[in-house]
Write an enzyme that holds these catalytic residues in place. Structure first.
Site, mmCIF file in Angstrom:
data_model
loop_
_atom_site.group_PDB
_atom_site.id
_atom_site.type_symbol
_atom_site.label_atom_id
_atom_site.label_comp_id
_atom_site.label_asym_id
_atom_site.label_seq_id
_atom_site.Cartn_x
_atom_site.Cartn_y
_atom_site.Cartn_z
ATOM 1 N N SER A 50 0.828 -1.207 0.000
ATOM 2 C CA SER A 50 0.000 0.000 0.000
ATOM 3 C C SER A 50 0.862 1.256 0.000
ATOM 4 O O SER A 50 1.543 1.513 -0.980
ATOM 5 C CB SER A 50 -1.037 0.031 1.116
ATOM 6 O OG SER A 50 -2.033 0.986 0.778
ATOM 7 N N HIS A 81 3.601 14.565 5.610
ATOM 8 C CA HIS A 81 3.540 15.996 5.299
ATOM 9 C C HIS A 81 4.098 16.710 6.524
ATOM 10 O O HIS A 81 3.639 16.447 7.645
ATOM 11 C CB HIS A 81 2.102 16.442 5.030
ATOM 12 C CG HIS A 81 1.417 15.597 4.001
ATOM 13 N ND1 HIS A 81 1.630 15.753 2.655
ATOM 14 C CD2 HIS A 81 0.558 14.556 4.132
ATOM 15 C CE1 HIS A 81 0.905 14.855 1.998
ATOM 16 N NE2 HIS A 81 0.246 14.118 2.882
ATOM 17 N N CYS A 94 -1.347 -3.749 3.616
ATOM 18 C CA CYS A 94 -2.248 -4.879 3.412
ATOM 19 C C CYS A 94 -1.538 -6.170 3.780
ATOM 20 O O CYS A 94 -0.318 -6.264 3.695
ATOM 21 C CB CYS A 94 -2.693 -4.940 1.954
ATOM 22 S SG CYS A 94 -3.611 -3.483 1.441
#
Length: 128
Positions: free
Chosen positions: A61, A66, A81
């Site tokens: 995944s 940020h 996953c």
């Protein structure tokens, strides 16, 4: 279970590390390995006058970050996953390497529609 999704808020981090694109690339790579994930690609971007965004595409995944060095803050998302990965380990690497003094971690299990149907009685509709 499809996978685990961790949302991590990091507070009072080292501002220099939050603004160092090369450092963040190395740290994200380490976090992916610690989670037992396979890194496929990593893109980062530095903003002016400060801040970095990074996105690691994993076979399992993704990891995104940020940063706001001026606030000592980073927003992190780790979704993996499968049963073999440990997204919490990736979160721990990022917390430690960014020297966060405080953090908040929310972890969710992602389920297939059939599994969700067994637990959700009334679906919630999004606006719009």
């Amino acid at each position: 279970m499809v996978g685990k999704h961790c949302i991590l808020e990091l507070y009072d981090c080292d501002p220099a590390r939050l603004d160092d694109e090369a450092f963040l690339r190395t740290t994200i790579t380490t976090a992916a390995k610690r989670a037992g994930a396979t890194l496929l690609n990593l893109i980062t971007h530095s903003f002016e006058p400060q801040g970095v965004t990074g996105l690691a595409l994993l076979a399992e995944s993704h990891i995104s970050i940020h940063t706001w060095p001026e606030s000592g803050y980073a927003a992190v998302d780790v979704f993996t996953c499968g049963d073999h990965t440990m997204p919490e380990q990736a979160c721990a690497v990022l917390r430690d390497e960014l020297r966060a003094q405080r953090h908040a971690l929310r972890s969710f299990r992602r389920e297939t529609p059939a599994a969700v149907a067994d637990t959700v009685r009334e679906p919630i509709q999004l606006p719009g």
